[in-house]
Design a protein around this motif. Structure first.
Motif, PDB file in Angstrom:
ATOM      1  N   ARG A  11      43.118  35.718  33.008  1.00 23.11           N
ATOM      2  CA  ARG A  11      43.426  37.014  33.401  1.00 23.11           C
ATOM      3  C   ARG A  11      41.786  37.516  34.024  1.00 23.11           C
ATOM      4  NH1 ARG A  11      41.245  40.934  29.935  1.00 23.11           N
ATOM      5  NH2 ARG A  11      40.557  40.288  27.925  1.00 23.11           N
ATOM      6  N   GLY A  13      40.132  40.505  33.699  1.00 25.34           N
ATOM      7  CA  GLY A  13      39.172  41.503  33.068  1.00 25.34           C
ATOM      8  C   GLY A  13      38.812  41.344  31.857  1.00 25.34           C
ATOM      9  N   LYS A  15      35.781  41.319  29.082  1.00 24.69           N
ATOM     10  CA  LYS A  15      34.689  42.314  28.790  1.00 24.69           C
ATOM     11  C   LYS A  15      33.494  41.529  28.303  1.00 24.69           C
ATOM     12  CE  LYS A  15      37.511  46.147  28.018  1.00 24.69           C
ATOM     13  NZ  LYS A  15      38.187  47.204  26.948  1.00 24.69           N
ATOM     14  N   ASP A  52      46.566  37.721  36.708  1.00 24.98           N
ATOM     15  CA  ASP A  52      46.704  39.343  37.417  1.00 24.98           C
ATOM     16  C   ASP A  52      45.593  39.323  38.669  1.00 24.98           C
ATOM     17  OD1 ASP A  52      44.531  39.223  35.449  1.00 24.98           O
ATOM     18  OD2 ASP A  52      44.326  41.429  35.757  1.00 24.98           O
ATOM     19  N   LYS A  72      50.079  43.303  35.210  1.00 20.72           N
ATOM     20  CA  LYS A  72      48.941  43.854  34.633  1.00 20.72           C
ATOM     21  C   LYS A  72      49.018  44.276  33.062  1.00 20.72           C
ATOM     22  CE  LYS A  72      46.009  44.636  38.134  1.00 20.72           C
ATOM     23  NZ  LYS A  72      44.897  43.713  38.289  1.00 20.72           N
ATOM     24  N   GLU A  73      49.991  44.458  32.751  1.00 24.12           N
ATOM     25  CA  GLU A  73      50.718  44.683  31.219  1.00 24.12           C
ATOM     26  C   GLU A  73      50.422  43.344  30.542  1.00 24.12           C
ATOM     27  OE1 GLU A  73      54.692  44.844  33.097  1.00 24.12           O
ATOM     28  OE2 GLU A  73      52.688  45.656  33.725  1.00 24.12           O
ATOM     29  N   THR A  76      45.907  42.331  29.361  1.00 27.11           N
ATOM     30  CA  THR A  76      44.988  43.281  28.678  1.00 27.11           C
ATOM     31  C   THR A  76      44.466  42.508  27.632  1.00 27.11           C
ATOM     32  OG1 THR A  76      46.848  44.232  27.239  1.00 27.11           O
ATOM     33  CG2 THR A  76      46.670  45.393  29.214  1.00 27.11           C
ATOM     34  N   ASP A  77      43.476  43.406  27.099  1.00 28.90           N
ATOM     35  CA  ASP A  77      42.564  42.725  26.044  1.00 28.90           C
ATOM     36  C   ASP A  77      43.709  42.563  24.820  1.00 28.90           C
ATOM     37  OD1 ASP A  77      40.298  42.870  27.251  1.00 28.90           O
ATOM     38  OD2 ASP A  77      39.676  44.778  26.382  1.00 28.90           O
ATOM     39  N   ALA A  79      47.140  41.760  25.197  1.00 29.87           N
ATOM     40  CA  ALA A  79      47.941  40.732  25.420  1.00 29.87           C
ATOM     41  C   ALA A  79      47.718  39.359  25.109  1.00 29.87           C
ATOM     42  CB  ALA A  79      48.422  41.017  27.012  1.00 29.87           C
TER      43      ALA A  79
END
Length: 136
Positions: A11, A13, A15, A52, A72-73, A76-77, A79
């Motif tokens: 993914r 994103g 962090k 994504d 996108k769903e 996530t952090d 998922a």
């Protein structure tokens, strides 16, 4: 012939270390090491990167992987990697692509080589009555 799919979930994103999957590591993006090991495996039939992120997908294609755009769903952090795998399997089944085995290769393990992947499959094939869970 046994068909084996490797799924590389990547993914966009992160962090903790932003853009980690495409950060240069010794002259190659991090994900490039995993793609290379998967493609060199003598057992893996197909290699797919699920992401994504368009940049990750483009770089993955440049390194020889097939790609699958992940919703996108599912990126996530919270998922799970399992949800990415399930999505990939369902999408490939729509294309009548079915596999005997599926292996999840994390892009954050760049020191894993094709010989490590091949050895894991050889253990599985030699002991087919065992359930083998080996996280790379």
């Amino acid at each position: 012939m046994i068909k084996i799919l490797s799924i590389i979930p990547a993914r966009g994103g992160s962090k903790g270390l932003p853009r980690k999957n495409i950060i240069d590591l010794n002259g190659k993006p991090l994900i490039g090491w995993t793609i290379g090991a998967s493609l060199k495996s003598k057992y893996i039939t197909d290699t797919i990167v699920s992401s994504d992120d368009e940049e990750i997908l483009n770089i993955s294609q440049q390194y020889g992987a097939n790609v699958l755009k992940r919703p996108k769903e599912l990126a996530t952090d919270i998922a799970s990697s399992e949800s990415a795998v399930e999505h990939a399997i369902k999408e490939l089944e729509k294309q009548n692509k079915v596999y005997d085995y599926i292996v999840l290769l994390q892009p954050t393990s760049p020191l894993r080589e094709e010989k490590d992947i091949d050895k894991a499959f050889e253990i599985l094939f030699e002991n087919h009555h065992l359930v083998l869970y080996y996280s790379f």
